[in-house]
Write an enzyme that holds these catalytic residues in place. Structure first.
Site, PDB file in Angstrom:
ATOM      1  N   SER A  91      39.379  28.297  43.818  1.00 45.47           N
ATOM      2  CA  SER A  91      39.964  28.534  42.499  1.00 45.47           C
ATOM      3  C   SER A  91      39.070  29.359  41.580  1.00 45.47           C
ATOM      4  CB  SER A  91      40.305  27.212  41.814  1.00 45.47           C
ATOM      5  OG  SER A  91      39.129  26.532  41.421  1.00 45.47           O
TER       6      SER A  91
ATOM      7  N   LYS B 124      35.605  24.814  36.625  1.00 48.10           N
ATOM      8  CA  LYS B 124      36.507  25.752  35.954  1.00 48.10           C
ATOM      9  C   LYS B 124      35.786  26.357  34.759  1.00 48.10           C
ATOM     10  CE  LYS B 124      40.315  24.854  38.345  1.00 48.10           C
ATOM     11  NZ  LYS B 124      39.647  24.377  39.558  1.00 48.10           N
TER      12      LYS B 124
END
Length: 139
Positions: free
Chosen positions: A60, A97
């Site tokens: 990701s 993230k």
């Protein structure tokens, strides 16, 4: 090569550091090009008591050059700011993230369009476990 134990528990392993940068290759590292010795602990870890390493799983964060299997150097002592890549726990699950601020609040954003943004609301069980300072990956 000499391994030296430090008082803080880290091992020192100073290795040669070339005196010049390498634009597109360096055929053989000759001794006359070596400037000094470099210990990666000293280079990557500013605060040993607040630093940990974690291995990445998943893809990701490819846009931030963070790949599956990479090792992240994370500092727990830094206050997370929008724009930082962070290790966070969201509703009991860990993730890496980018922390972003939007008009509606904070969110955790992937760096891969195949993944969804994680909005952080008052109902979200959210905690930052550290700010990512470095990525170590094999080429």
């Amino acid at each position: 090569m000499s391994l030296v134990a430090r008082a803080d528990g880290f091992l020192r392993l100073p290795l040669p550091l070339a005196g010049e940068s390498v634009p597109a290759g360096f055929p053989s590292p000759a001794d006359e090009y070596m400037e000094r010795r470099l210990d990666l602990n000293e280079y990557l870890v500013a605060r040993p008591e607040a630093t940990y390493f974690v291995r990445v799983s998943g893809d990701s964060m490819l846009g931030a050059s963070i790949h599956h299997g990479d090792i992240l150097v994370v500092d727990r002592s830094l206050a997370p700011r929008p724009g930082n890549v962070v290790i966070a726990q969201v509703d009991g699950e860990f993730t890496v993230k980018r922390l972003r601020k939007t008009p509606s609040g904070l969110e955790l954003a992937p760096e891969n369009p195949d993944y969804a943004v994680i909005p952080l609301t008052e109902e979200t069980d959210f905690q930052v476990w550290g700010v990512v300072l470095h990525v170590v990956h094999k080429v």
